[in-house]
Each structure stands twice: as structure tokens, then as C-alpha cells.
Design a protein around this motif. Sequence first.
Motif, PDB file in Angstrom:
ATOM      1  N   ILE A   1      -5.443  11.967   0.156  1.00  0.00           N
ATOM      2  CA  ILE A   1      -4.526  10.835   0.058  1.00  0.00           C
ATOM      3  C   ILE A   1      -4.995   9.921  -1.066  1.00  0.00           C
ATOM      4  N   GLU A   2      -4.071   9.611  -1.980  1.00  0.00           N
ATOM      5  CA  GLU A   2      -4.363   8.627  -3.019  1.00  0.00           C
ATOM      6  C   GLU A   2      -3.676   7.322  -2.650  1.00  0.00           C
ATOM      7  N   ALA A   3      -4.469   6.306  -2.364  1.00  0.00           N
ATOM      8  CA  ALA A   3      -3.938   5.011  -1.948  1.00  0.00           C
ATOM      9  C   ALA A   3      -3.829   4.098  -3.166  1.00  0.00           C
ATOM     10  N   ASN A   4      -2.645   3.504  -3.356  1.00  0.00           N
ATOM     11  CA  ASN A   4      -2.410   2.555  -4.445  1.00  0.00           C
ATOM     12  C   ASN A   4      -2.109   1.189  -3.854  1.00  0.00           C
ATOM     13  N   PHE A   5      -2.886   0.174  -4.231  1.00  0.00           N
ATOM     14  CA  PHE A   5      -2.723  -1.181  -3.727  1.00  0.00           C
ATOM     15  C   PHE A   5      -2.163  -2.060  -4.846  1.00  0.00           C
ATOM     16  N   THR A   6      -1.093  -2.789  -4.547  1.00  0.00           N
ATOM     17  CA  THR A   6      -0.435  -3.648  -5.527  1.00  0.00           C
ATOM     18  C   THR A   6      -0.390  -5.066  -4.998  1.00  0.00           C
ATOM     19  N   ASN A   7      -0.617  -6.045  -5.879  1.00  0.00           N
ATOM     20  CA  ASN A   7      -0.595  -7.460  -5.538  1.00  0.00           C
ATOM     21  C   ASN A   7       0.805  -8.014  -5.774  1.00  0.00           C
ATOM     22  N   LYS A   8       1.435  -8.552  -4.729  1.00  0.00           N
ATOM     23  CA  LYS A   8       2.785  -9.119  -4.839  1.00  0.00           C
ATOM     24  C   LYS A   8       2.760 -10.624  -5.075  1.00  0.00           C
ATOM     25  N   LEU A   9       1.557 -11.222  -5.040  1.00  0.00           N
ATOM     26  CA  LEU A   9       1.448 -12.669  -5.174  1.00  0.00           C
ATOM     27  C   LEU A   9       1.387 -13.078  -6.645  1.00  0.00           C
TER      28      LEU A   9
ATOM     29  N   LEU B   1       0.845  -1.190   0.000  1.00  0.00           N
ATOM     30  CA  LEU B   1       0.000   0.000   0.000  1.00  0.00           C
ATOM     31  C   LEU B   1       0.877   1.234   0.000  1.00  0.00           C
ATOM     32  N   THR B   2       0.665   2.110  -0.976  1.00  0.00           N
ATOM     33  CA  THR B   2       1.444   3.349  -1.092  1.00  0.00           C
ATOM     34  C   THR B   2       0.499   4.531  -1.017  1.00  0.00           C
ATOM     35  N   PHE B   3       0.894   5.542  -0.226  1.00  0.00           N
ATOM     36  CA  PHE B   3       0.115   6.764  -0.081  1.00  0.00           C
ATOM     37  C   PHE B   3       0.797   7.913  -0.819  1.00  0.00           C
ATOM     38  N   ASN B   4       0.035   8.645  -1.648  1.00  0.00           N
ATOM     39  CA  ASN B   4       0.481   9.890  -2.266  1.00  0.00           C
ATOM     40  C   ASN B   4      -0.366  11.016  -1.696  1.00  0.00           C
ATOM     41  N   PHE B   5       0.268  12.142  -1.295  1.00  0.00           N
ATOM     42  CA  PHE B   5      -0.413  13.189  -0.547  1.00  0.00           C
ATOM     43  C   PHE B   5      -0.505  14.471  -1.369  1.00  0.00           C
ATOM     44  N   SER B   6      -1.599  15.209  -1.146  1.00  0.00           N
ATOM     45  CA  SER B   6      -1.756  16.540  -1.735  1.00  0.00           C
ATOM     46  C   SER B   6      -2.643  17.365  -0.820  1.00  0.00           C
ATOM     47  N   LYS B   7      -2.518  18.683  -0.924  1.00  0.00           N
ATOM     48  CA  LYS B   7      -3.298  19.607  -0.108  1.00  0.00           C
ATOM     49  C   LYS B   7      -4.219  20.443  -0.992  1.00  0.00           C
ATOM     50  N   GLN B   8      -5.369  20.800  -0.457  1.00  0.00           N
ATOM     51  CA  GLN B   8      -6.263  21.700  -1.158  1.00  0.00           C
ATOM     52  C   GLN B   8      -5.872  23.135  -0.865  1.00  0.00           C
ATOM     53  N   PRO B   9      -5.790  24.024  -1.871  1.00  0.00           N
ATOM     54  CA  PRO B   9      -5.379  25.422  -1.635  1.00  0.00           C
ATOM     55  C   PRO B   9      -6.293  26.106  -0.623  1.00  0.00           C
ATOM     56  N   GLY B  10      -5.664  26.778   0.334  1.00  0.00           N
ATOM     57  CA  GLY B  10      -6.418  27.529   1.323  1.00  0.00           C
ATOM     58  C   GLY B  10      -7.043  26.682   2.412  1.00  0.00           C
ATOM     59  N   ASN B  11      -6.770  25.381   2.422  1.00  0.00           N
ATOM     60  CA  ASN B  11      -7.350  24.494   3.435  1.00  0.00           C
ATOM     61  C   ASN B  11      -6.262  23.560   3.956  1.00  0.00           C
ATOM     62  N   PRO B  12      -5.368  24.080   4.806  1.00  0.00           N
ATOM     63  CA  PRO B  12      -4.231  23.260   5.252  1.00  0.00           C
ATOM     64  C   PRO B  12      -4.640  22.099   6.145  1.00  0.00           C
ATOM     65  N   GLN B  13      -5.847  22.155   6.725  1.00  0.00           N
ATOM     66  CA  GLN B  13      -6.253  21.079   7.633  1.00  0.00           C
ATOM     67  C   GLN B  13      -6.634  19.801   6.888  1.00  0.00           C
ATOM     68  N   THR B  14      -7.000  19.917   5.610  1.00  0.00           N
ATOM     69  CA  THR B  14      -7.486  18.766   4.855  1.00  0.00           C
ATOM     70  C   THR B  14      -6.381  18.208   3.966  1.00  0.00           C
TER      71      THR B  14
END
Length: 880
Positions: free
Chosen positions: A791-799, A775-788
Amino acid sequence: MNPFSSGTRLRDMIRAIRACKTAAEERAVVRKECAAIRDAISENDQDYTHRNLAKLMFIHMLGYPTHFGQMECLKSIASPGFPEKRIGYLGLMLLLDERQEVLMLVTNSIKQDLNHTNQYIVGLALCALGNICSAEMARDLAPEVERLLQFRDPNIRKKAALCSIRIIKKVPDLAENFINAAVSLLKEKHHGVLITGVQLCTDLCKVSTDALEYFRKKCTDSLVKVLKDVVNSPYAPEYDVSGITDPFLHIRLLRLLSVLGQGDADASDSMNDILAQVATKTESNKNSGNAILYECVATIMSVEDNGGLRVLAINILGRFLSNRDNNIRYVALNMLMKAVTVDSQAVQRHRATILECVKESDPSIRKRALELVYLLVNESNVKPLTKELIEYLEVSDLEFRGDLTAKICSIVEKFSPEKIWYIDQMLKVLSEAGSYVKDEVWHALIVVITNASNLHGYAVRSLFRLVQTVEQETLVRVAVWCIGEYGEMLVSCTGMLDIEEPITVTESDAVDIVETAMKTHSFDLTTKAMCLIALLKLSSRFPPCSQRINDIIVQYKGNLVLELQQRAIEFNSIIQKHQNMRSTLLERMPVLDEATYSGRKAGSVPPGISTSQGPSLPNGVAKPAAAPLVDLLDLGSDDTPAPSSSGGDFLQDLLGVDLSPAASQPGTNQVQKSGTDLLLDLLSIGTPPAQSSSTSTVEVLPSSQDNKSSLDLLDSLSSPTVPPAQVSSRTSSVGSSPMMDLLDGISTSPSTPATEDNGPAYPSVVAFESNSIKLTFNFSKQPGNPQTTVIEANFTNKLQDVITDFVFQAAVPKFLQLHLDPASGNTLPASGNESITQKLRVTNSQHGKKSLVMRTRIGYKVNNKDVLEEGQISNFPRGL
């Protein structure tokens, strides 16, 4: 003559029973009389059958069993003479009911009597059938009753109509058989027959939609004409009641029109004129006129919308409120409560009269008027209405004060235009009726005060003034809490508003208030415990008074109440032995989330905000069982996080400390299945397991040395942060005990706030990795809203095998709010060929103070086997 022979007259038996002085004597008289009646029945004595049945009916009304006389009733009904039939039918109606099986034996006799040539015998049979008719009897005798609706004698038609009502209630399927006959009754000139016909039509409309539609199309205009004739009819002595012609027929007609007009615009239009005529022409100085007016108002409120008529109806109810008769005022208040939902503006015009009803001596009127006032409150009138209610609160009766206080508190909280007004009104309520204020009310007041940073000084000064003259316990609790938190603002007059009068308060005065509250015998344990906490905080706020405060606290070290004793010992230890960290430990409470508190108290989450205390369940997945740790600490509402073996993030939220970052390294798997048992460590249950140097360890003071009991963790930890410089003190020990000092072992790693409006670029994080899933998380912020944070979660199968039925769930602490969008799919191809993406939005109410932390659960199937993986993520980048 033997007073208990069958020849004894009914009046003699009644005299004998009334002459009894005890219940035992009465039972003896009844027993002897019943024995004499049984003998007469067994001897088949026909001369006194009617007299014996009359006695049995009186004995039955006294509550004694009379089942042995039921067959005599049937025999009397079967006899040819009218006197015997009359007493038999009377006994049948009194001694039997529709549940008696013996009633089946009388069906044939009633059928014969319904076809009798003597109209009086027919009337007896109709009366009996209308009282005790069962479903089986209704089906058997309905044709005879339907035929009698056209009988020549009006009394028989009237009784047949009443009997028909009983039949259609027992067997609704028979309703269609009576529709045409009921319509013919509406053309009657005899008022007795007409009123029963109207009632029959009303009940037919209730049990049959076909009948309702038929009457709407065929009978509405004729009913309007009948009502108009009754309203405009000249004086008729036989129907006159207080100068009004037949008010009973008025009311029945209005009720039928109400049923016909409800939900039908055409029928409502056709009756508007006559309703207006009734409302304006009926005299209101007599009780019969008021009854008609009330029913007219109810009809106007039931039929389809007509603004002018409804205003007229509400004005009539307003006149009712000025009537001297309490019954009329009560029914008017009841009707106005229904009218508020239809035309609130028209009801508002009578607000002053309704407020006067709140001050009535009659408790029923007071309570109903208060409920109506509550429905009338809105943002525009909340201030004058609240002022009136609080003024009345000062002089209200004690038994009414509880309801009045609850309604005022609810109004103030729901419609408060500004926080300073809310605080002022709540302080007035607390000072007047503090003992009637519920706990959640003053809890909410404290939450509002903490969120109004510009009113901290004003609030504590207002409370200080009030608590010197008022001894209401809930007021003292709020005052003590505010003095403990904002005591220095009280002394220095910080944040003085223009509306305030200058006040001079010394540090000693503030301590005096709390000490006085501690010594008040009428206050309970909660108040005294809050006083001890306030004194502890004042020892840090007022260093010159520290020794005096310590002396006060020491007095309770031997208190008989264990809670006060424990707090005194712990707080004394803090003052004497932990000077280096006391100021940090006793910092002000963090600002409480007002929206979260309101949502939890209301039992629901505010609109537009997804549950942050529980896992989001995409794709219709069933809700998992609640975690035992969450249940134990009562950390959430119904939407509790999924169970996990570690309680670190919940304890972090509870204590206001950040334990997670130190407990893990970035990029590592956060699944904790062995369990550190941090809760056991906190409670000092058993021997804590060995910890690595990178894990935050929290210990308690040993209870075996110098009378030092384990500190009350939840009540003494009021500061969310501890400077990082104190982390090195975690290795210190107390005496020879290997356990670490709790008070020197709490720290936090405050997050680094974003430095740009759009937020900095955050690196991707491997949030979770196992042998099968990454599971990998990529982060971004909304302009003018630092509290929010998005997160884009990417799930990869290793099996090497395909993963199906993939479901991702997440839970966060209370200071975070989490929203999960649906995943891009639920199947992961083998060997990482493709990935599933899912977006999360996390809002951090403690942004800049606390880092993000999250607990995850991933469920899927591999080769038709269910797999469940859990993890805890705390390696989020700083600034989120």
C-alpha cells in the motif's frame, strides 16, 4: 570454690552448661557466669583475665552477648606478655569484627606488634589483621605488611601474604604496592609460602588489570616451570597426599594459569604443554588426583582455543561420569554444561553415559544430567534422544517426572523434524505423564494438528485408541477437542495412512467417549466444558445421534456449577431452536496461525516480521497507551494498538466475522468518536443505541423468557463465516423482545480472491479525509504472493497553514501482519502543494476469507498546536 567465681576453670563452666536440661537453666548459668566476669572486670582482677576471656569466647559461640568484654581484649593485646597477647588477639578475632568502632583503638597496638622482635607476636598480629582488617586499618598498616613479605622466617612470609590478600580486597588501590613482593614469593622453595604467593598473585589479577598484564608478561613462563617441577618432583613425605605431591599447590597454580591465559593467546600457547602433561600423567584413582584433573579441565576450558586439549579435557570429564562417587559425577556434569557451548561435538561422544546419569537415583545428578541432555539435542539426534527419555519417563520417579516431562516437551517442540513425529511423541508424553504437562503444551499440540490437514484423521484415530485405555486428563482434553472437530473423519476412516491399523468406529462410539469423559468425577470444569462443546459439534456431525446428544446436554441444565449449567442451556437452545443455522455455526475451527502462536508464546515476534498487533512508530515516536478494550479482551501482546473509540475490528478478529464493511461506506471518514458500544451490545449491558439500517447489529437472546440465558458468545461461535443468505434473518425477533437474535445475526463478507498470478489492478481509495488531512491508498500485489499487499499512502494538507511534526501510525487485527516503511518527510506544505508518501506492507493470513481492516492515528502540529486524528479503515477493495 564458688562455681561462678572468676577463678572457675573454663572446663567447669562448660560442664555446668552442658548439665542443663532446659534452655532456661542454660540461660541462668550463663547469666551468673557473665555477672561474675563483670565483677572481675570492675575489680580489675588481673590474675584471671585470660580465663575470663576464654569463658567469654565460649559464651559468644553459644550466641549470648559479650560486648562488655571487648575492652578486656584490647587491654590483653597491649600487655607485654605473649600468653596475654595470644588470648587477647583470639578474643579480638572472635568478639569483634571490622564494623566495630572500638577496633580503631587497637590499630596502634597491632602496628607495634608487627614491628616486634618476637616473631610469634608478629604472627599473632598478622593473623588478627588478616581476619578483621577494615579499610582504614589496611591503609595504615599496609607498609608494615609489605615489609614482612620479605621477612626471614617463612611462616611470617606466609601469614603476611594472606594478610596482603585481605588488604587488597579491602583497598584495591593498594594492589600496585604488592606486585613486586608477590613476584618474589613465586621464587620460594617452601611450599607453604609458594602457595600463599600464588594465591596473592591470583587475587591481584582480579582487582588490578595492570597487575594482570604484568604477571602475563613476566611470570607465565616461571609459573609453568614451577608447575612442571611440582608434577615431576619425586616422592616427598611432607607434601604427599595419596601418592601425589602437594595437590593443593597443583590446584592453586592451575587456577592462576587459568586467569593469565584467559583472553591471551600467547600466554595460552606457553602453557599448553604443561596442561597436557598434567592431564595425562595425573592418576585418577584417588580423590586428590581427580581434584587436580578437574582443575586442569577448568583451566583448559578457560584459556584460548586449542582443539586437541579441549577434546582431551572433555574425555576426562567423560571418565568422571563413570566414577562411583556422586560428587565427582556432579562436578563433571557441571563442567560439561559449560563445555557444550565451546565444543558440542566432543561432548556428543559421551551422550550415552550422560543419558545413563539421567536414570540415576541421586536427584541432583538426574536434574543436572537432564539439563545437559537438553543442551545436546539437535536436529540429527532428536529422535533417539527423545525415544530414550520417553522410555525412561514410563519408569521415572514421580518427583522427577515434572522436570523430565517439561524438557521432553520442549525438545519435541523445538527440534521436531515432521509433524507426524511431533504428534506421536506428544501423544506418548500425554499418555504417560498427562498431569505434569502444562496447558501451553497441549494448546500447542492442538495448533499443530489444525495446521496438518493431511493428519487430521490420523490424529483423531490415534487419540481415540489412546483415550480408551488411558485416563490422563490433558490427553482426554485433546482427544475430546479432536473428536468434536474431526468426528466424521474418525467414523469414515478418512485420510488413512499406510502405517495405521484399520479401526472401526461408529457414531455412537465417538459419543460414548465424550459422555464417559463428562461423567468422570476426577476431571475438572475445563475438561467437562470442552466435552459439552464437543457434544454440540457432534450433534451437527452425526445427525442420527442428535437426540441422544441433546438428552446428555439437558442433564446438565440443572448442574450446580454455573458454567456447565449455562453452557447446557445455551447448547440445548441451539440444538432445538436453530436447526437452520446449526451446521454453519458448528463448522470446523479455522486453521490457527502456527507461527503467530509460537511467537506470542515465546514472548517475542519472529525475526523479520514486524508487529502486526500494534502501531508502527516511525521517527522515534513514543509508544502510546494501550487501548482499554484491548486490555479487557487480552487481544494482543505488549504491542497493543492505539486507543480508539470503536472496538469493531478487534471484535471482528475475535469472533471471526466481518463487521466492518457493512458499517461504513467507501470514501467516507471512518473516525468514530461517539462509539457504537458494540461491546456493551454483545454483553447485553444497558439499552443499545439506535442503529442505522446499514450498520451490522449484534444482539443477545433475552434472559427473561423460557429460562433462556444469553449465549456464551466466545465458546459457541466456532465458525468464521455465515452464508450471506442468512443476513435477512437479522430483523427477526424473539418473542416480544425488541432485541435481535444473536445466533441469526452473525455474518461475514468473505473477500474475493485474486484471479491472476500477478493480481488484478485495484482502484485507489480515499482511506481517510477530514477538514485538514486527506489520505489516499494505492494498492499493488507482489507476483506469486497473493497474501501480501503493498500500500502506498499519500497524505495531502487541505489547510492554508503548514503542518509539521507529521506522524502516521497504524494497527491491524491478529490475522494481519503490518510493516511500515519510514515516511518521506514530516512536513506538509499548505494547500496541497506537496504530499508525504509512506509504504505499508500487509500480509493477510486469512486471505480469501477475511477482508483487510485497519485503525489509523495521525498526529501533527498546526500553528504549534498538537492535533491527533483517529480513524478506522474498512473500505479496502475485495481480493486483498
